[in-house]
Scaffold this motif. Structure first.
Motif, PDB file in Angstrom:
ATOM      1  N   LEU A  24      29.497  36.372  38.738  1.00 13.53           N
ATOM      2  CA  LEU A  24      28.511  37.416  38.997  1.00 13.53           C
ATOM      3  C   LEU A  24      29.110  38.774  38.640  1.00 13.53           C
ATOM      4  N   LEU A  25      30.363  38.981  39.064  1.00 11.48           N
ATOM      5  CA  LEU A  25      31.067  40.228  38.815  1.00 11.48           C
ATOM      6  C   LEU A  25      32.420  39.891  38.195  1.00 11.48           C
ATOM      7  N   SER A  26      32.716  40.501  37.052  1.00 14.07           N
ATOM      8  CA  SER A  26      33.984  40.274  36.382  1.00 14.07           C
ATOM      9  C   SER A  26      34.627  41.634  36.109  1.00 14.07           C
ATOM     10  N   VAL A  27      35.794  41.867  36.709  1.00 16.63           N
ATOM     11  CA  VAL A  27      36.481  43.157  36.611  1.00 16.63           C
ATOM     12  C   VAL A  27      37.801  42.952  35.881  1.00 16.63           C
ATOM     13  N   ARG A  28      38.063  43.809  34.906  1.00 11.20           N
ATOM     14  CA  ARG A  28      39.295  43.717  34.137  1.00 11.20           C
ATOM     15  C   ARG A  28      39.927  45.102  33.994  1.00 11.20           C
ATOM     16  N   ASP A  29      41.184  45.178  34.426  1.00 11.68           N
ATOM     17  CA  ASP A  29      42.003  46.379  34.231  1.00 11.68           C
ATOM     18  C   ASP A  29      41.298  47.650  34.728  1.00 11.68           C
ATOM     19  N   LEU A  30      40.705  47.580  35.885  1.00 14.10           N
ATOM     20  CA  LEU A  30      40.003  48.735  36.452  1.00 14.10           C
ATOM     21  C   LEU A  30      41.015  49.777  36.940  1.00 14.10           C
ATOM     22  N   SER A  31      40.869  50.992  36.471  1.00 13.93           N
ATOM     23  CA  SER A  31      41.755  52.080  36.871  1.00 13.93           C
ATOM     24  C   SER A  31      40.919  53.311  37.198  1.00 13.93           C
ATOM     25  N   VAL A  32      41.411  54.102  38.145  1.00 12.01           N
ATOM     26  CA  VAL A  32      40.775  55.370  38.504  1.00 12.01           C
ATOM     27  C   VAL A  32      41.848  56.445  38.460  1.00 12.01           C
ATOM     28  N   ALA A  33      41.616  57.473  37.665  1.00  8.16           N
ATOM     29  CA  ALA A  33      42.575  58.566  37.519  1.00  8.16           C
ATOM     30  C   ALA A  33      41.854  59.900  37.655  1.00  8.16           C
TER      31      ALA A  33
END
Length: 344
Positions: free
Chosen positions: A7-16
């Motif tokens: 349903l949800l696929s997250v890859r290399d999520l970054s917050v800067a």
């Protein structure tokens, strides 16, 4: 993990956050990857400041102003990060809902609770006023609020803390979304009420096939209510996998330290609980950090830990993964790894 699509696929999520005159650059979340299927619960665990809430808001398109969110977030196969705010606006309340820490920040103090739930239903579904009110009463009943028709006419200040949180859950689930993100949904509730609320939220999601991301620092609650867990440190994943495996046989020293700091069933002694010494690095330090972020606090750290960033490796069945140079060096029990405190 199964072979069916996520349903949800997250890859290399970054917050800067880019630097400026008044603040240096920072990177509080870096490189998170995971998959989540419908009807399942994924927990994000870690100390305060581990990046759990910021990760949640980045996932649902509500990152703070100035944040630069990169990587990939695919929801039902659709890439959201490059689609922009309009794509998220189309999903909010319909297919994705967020339950924040403070119920009072969601509920207006000047409108009856039932009217607020009815407005949430009407914003998504083409319902008349009477139908929307009926949907609001039904939603309050589903979350276990007795005499829901009468309570729907009450204001938030007339609800107890547990009832307000149930009302927020009712609002978040009234339109049967595909994904609910619950950010510390039981803050300030007593332990018994916490368990009831989490049981309720889990049951609602499981029965409707809704996926749940549960953000919490409460490992016992995560053990009882989640299927899988991501343990975060300084905005990075240090360990992930099935809850039963990760919290029973941790392979990352940080996870072991969190577990060691929990009260045990052993008879009370005159010694304090083990603790993890020191403090996490600041988001500003993470921009130029080399090596493992946990190394300055880790009792197993050596020179390599301070100079070489560890890569995630398979640590066990069910997709159990760990990011640590010393994942094979942990002692038999977590309490053996961290020094107990001095006598009280």
């Amino acid at each position: 993990m199964t072979g069916r699509s996520s349903l949800l696929s997250v890859r290399d999520l970054s917050v800067a956050f880019p630097g400026g005159r008044r603040r240096p650059a920072s990177k509080p979340v870096g490189g998170l990857s995971f998959d989540l299927h419908g009807g399942r619960t994924l927990a994000l665990a870690g100390e305060s400041g581990a990046g759990k809430s910021l990760t949640a808001r980045a996932l649902v398109g509500m990152a703070p102003p100035g944040a630069r969110v990169t990587g990939s977030v695919r929801f039902h196969g659709e890439e959201l990060l490059t689609a922009g705010r309009k794509a998220y606006a189309r999903l909010w309340g319909r297919r994705i809902s967020l339950i924040p820490q403070d119920a009072l920040s969601v509920l207006s103090p000047v409108h009856p609770v039932g009217d607020q739930l009815a407005a949430a239903a009407r914003s998504v579904r083409r319902l008349g006023r009477r139908e929307a009110h009926a949907a609001a009463v039904a939603a309050l009943g589903r979350v276990g609020i007795a005499d829901a028709a009468r309570r729907a006419r009450a204001y938030p200040h007339e609800f107890s803390g547990g009832m307000r949180q149930r009302a927020v859950i009712a609002m978040a689930t009234i339109n049967a979304p595909d994904l609910v993100v619950a950010d510390e949904p039981t803050t300030a509730l007593d332990p018994e009420t916490q368990d009831r609320v989490l049981d309720l939220l889990g049951s609602l999601c499981e029965n409707s096939g809704t996926a749940l991301i549960l953000i919490s620092h409460d490992l016992p609650a995560i053990r009882r209510h989640a299927d899988r867990v991501l343990v975060l440190y300084a905005g990075r994943t240090v360990e992930s996998g099935p809850v039963g495996t990760v919290l029973s046989r941790p392979r990352a020293p940080y996870t072991a330290g969190l577990l060691a700091s929990l009260p045990s069933d052993e008879p009370v002694t005159d010694r304090r609980l083990p603790t993890i010494g020191g403090a996490p690095p600041s988001p500003e330090e993470l921009v130029t950090l080399t090596g493992c972020a946990f190394a300055p606090r880790c009792p197993l750290a050596d020179a390599r830990c301070h100079t070489h960033t560890p890569e995630p490796v398979v640590a066990g069945p069910g997709g159990h993964r760990v990011t640590c140079h010393h994942h094979d060096d942990l002692p038999a029990t977590a309490r053996e790894l961290f020094q107990e405190g001095s006598p009280a």
